[in-house]
Design an enzyme around this catalytic site. Structure first.
Site, PDB file in Angstrom:
ATOM      1  N   LEU A  63       1.395  -1.446   4.452  1.00  0.00           N
ATOM      2  CA  LEU A  63       1.287  -1.722   5.800  1.00  0.00           C
ATOM      3  C   LEU A  63       0.549  -3.214   5.856  1.00  0.00           C
ATOM      4  O   LEU A  63      -0.079  -3.290   6.903  1.00  0.00           O
ATOM      5  CB  LEU A  63       0.439  -0.650   6.626  1.00  0.00           C
ATOM      6  CG  LEU A  63       1.233   0.653   6.746  1.00  0.00           C
ATOM      7  CD1 LEU A  63       0.295   1.666   7.511  1.00  0.00           C
ATOM      8  CD2 LEU A  63       2.559   0.371   7.489  1.00  0.00           C
ATOM      9  N   LEU A  71       0.564  -4.711   9.726  1.00  0.00           N
ATOM     10  CA  LEU A  71       2.025  -4.545  10.375  1.00  0.00           C
ATOM     11  C   LEU A  71       2.066  -3.664  11.356  1.00  0.00           C
ATOM     12  O   LEU A  71       3.139  -3.212  11.923  1.00  0.00           O
ATOM     13  CB  LEU A  71       2.991  -4.178   9.072  1.00  0.00           C
ATOM     14  CG  LEU A  71       3.315  -5.170   8.209  1.00  0.00           C
ATOM     15  CD1 LEU A  71       3.648  -4.462   6.980  1.00  0.00           C
ATOM     16  CD2 LEU A  71       4.258  -5.996   9.046  1.00  0.00           C
ATOM     17  N   TYR A 126     -13.859   1.980  -6.525  1.00  0.00           N
ATOM     18  CA  TYR A 126     -14.113   2.503  -5.212  1.00  0.00           C
ATOM     19  C   TYR A 126     -15.338   3.233  -4.794  1.00  0.00           C
ATOM     20  O   TYR A 126     -15.756   4.017  -5.941  1.00  0.00           O
ATOM     21  CB  TYR A 126     -12.693   3.399  -4.864  1.00  0.00           C
ATOM     22  CG  TYR A 126     -11.298   2.717  -4.959  1.00  0.00           C
ATOM     23  CD1 TYR A 126     -11.508   1.206  -5.069  1.00  0.00           C
ATOM     24  CD2 TYR A 126     -10.389   3.461  -5.070  1.00  0.00           C
ATOM     25  CE1 TYR A 126      -9.984   0.626  -5.102  1.00  0.00           C
ATOM     26  CE2 TYR A 126      -9.052   2.636  -5.519  1.00  0.00           C
ATOM     27  CZ  TYR A 126      -9.008   1.392  -5.088  1.00  0.00           C
ATOM     28  OH  TYR A 126      -7.904   0.910  -5.314  1.00  0.00           O
ATOM     29  N   GLY A 159      -2.871  -2.642   7.354  1.00  0.00           N
ATOM     30  CA  GLY A 159      -2.742  -2.488   8.634  1.00  0.00           C
ATOM     31  C   GLY A 159      -2.282  -3.346   9.528  1.00  0.00           C
ATOM     32  O   GLY A 159      -1.791  -2.957  10.759  1.00  0.00           O
TER      33      GLY A 159
END
Length: 351
Positions: free
Chosen positions: A241, A246, A53, A244
């Protein structure tokens, strides 16, 4: 906040885990610090990061998320308040991670190099849960292929065996640099092979598996859920999610400013055939129940018996507050029944 046991350890982790992969790309260091401050105030004691990351992976930003967490530890002097999870890259073609400029592999030398660099960036002496980000063997990790290909599972000539990998992790445990071991983007076969070696030879036992799990992708329930429950290798659910999707913010081709799909065009996994229809159905259930669609989706994941923790990620404090508050949402049986009916109709459109 609710807490659950991590595998067979004595660690109790919050059901909401703070995901961090946007820090250093979509979020600044100050924003990352603010998110950690708020999460801890709400009882979150579990953070997840990786040497990879921030996302998307780039040599210019690699390791930046761990550095942001490290500067927060240094400023707050609260390392003992957080159960910290990080990850080492598996087999991959990126060449900017290792000093020799070669592709990533799960060899002893590479694992030792990776953990030392992570510890330096994190400004800590130990990592509570060290995870293999994706397998060392050749496998279509991260998603289920729509078409089977035997070539996707061919053994590479330079593949480090699972016993070799566990021997290296075992050395790190003995050295006190890592405390527990976890897997990520792994299959039922792979998980059981790791468990079998630990039982046969006394190598470190895997305590968790971090795979995608959400209303659009419940493939974990086939095979892996049984492993999680019978072997105490609980799921750390990422993308609860569905990146995102959803929330409904991408419906009808919408591309809100500043979102990951808009910035980096990384939403293909959640744009397949049937995805929008499924999203609309789940949002309808949420609206009829008077719930925020994000909280419905997160509450469903939180409630699964094989889930140890749900990894949320937010680029704004508003999103973070909504997501953490999902811990207070309990879905009644009639809502779960509606969700399961939709699942029977649409299956897993985004594996």
């Amino acid at each position: 906040m609710e807490y659950r046991r991590l595998g067979r350890t004595d660690l109790k982790v919050s059901v909401i885990c703070l995901g961090t992969m946007t820090w250093g790309e979509q979020n600044t260091e100050a924003e990352g610090h603010a998110q950690m401050d708020y999460a801890v105030e709400q009882g979150v004691n579990f953070f997840d990061t990786a040497e990879l990351y921030s996302i998307p992976p780039r040599p210019e930003t690699q390791g930046s998320t761990e550095r942001i967490i490290g500067s927060w530890f240094k400023a707050r002097k609260n390392r003992d308040k957080v159960i910290l999870a990080s990850k080492v890259c598996g087999r991959g073609g990126n060449t900017w991670f290792r000093d020799d400029g070669g592709p990533t592999r799960v060899t002893r030398a590479q694992v030792f190099e990776a953990v030392d660099k992570s510890l330096q960036r994190l400004q800590t002496d130990y990592i509570d849960l060290y995870q293999l980000h994706f397998p060392e063997r050749t496998v279509p990790w991260g998603s289920n292929p729509t078409r089977f290909s035997a070539a996707s599972y061919e053994k590479a000539a330079d593949e480090a065996s699972i016993p070799e990998q566990l021997d290296a992790f075992g050395e790190l445990v003995k050295a006190g640099k890592i405390r527990q071991l976890g897997l990520s983007n792994e299959s039922a076969w792979g998980t059981m092979r790791f468990i079998a070696d630990s039982e046969a030879r006394g190598t470190p036992r895997v305590q968790s598996i971090q795979n995608a799990y959400n209303l659009l992708n419940r493939t974990f329930e086939t095979g892996l859920a049984e492993v999680a429950l019978r072997e105490d290798v609980g799921l750390l659910a990422y993308s609860p999610l569905a990146q995102g999707y959803l929330t409904g913010k991408y419906l009808d081709g919408a591309r809100p400013a500043g979102t990951r799909t808009t910035l980096f065009n990384r939403g293909q996994r959640y744009e397949g055939a049937g995805a929008e229809d499924a999203i609309r159905l789940y949002i309808q259930v949420a609206r009829e129940a008077g719930l925020d669609p994000a909280q419905l989706a997160l509450a469903f994941v939180n409630s699964r018996p094989f889930v140890t923790s749900s990894i949320i990620g937010a680029t704004s404090m508003e999103q973070l507050k909504t997501d953490i508050a999902s811990i207070d949402v309990k879905l009644p049986p009639e809502i779960e029944a509606k969700i399961d009916t939709i699942h029977q109709l649409v299956g897993n459109p985004c594996p």
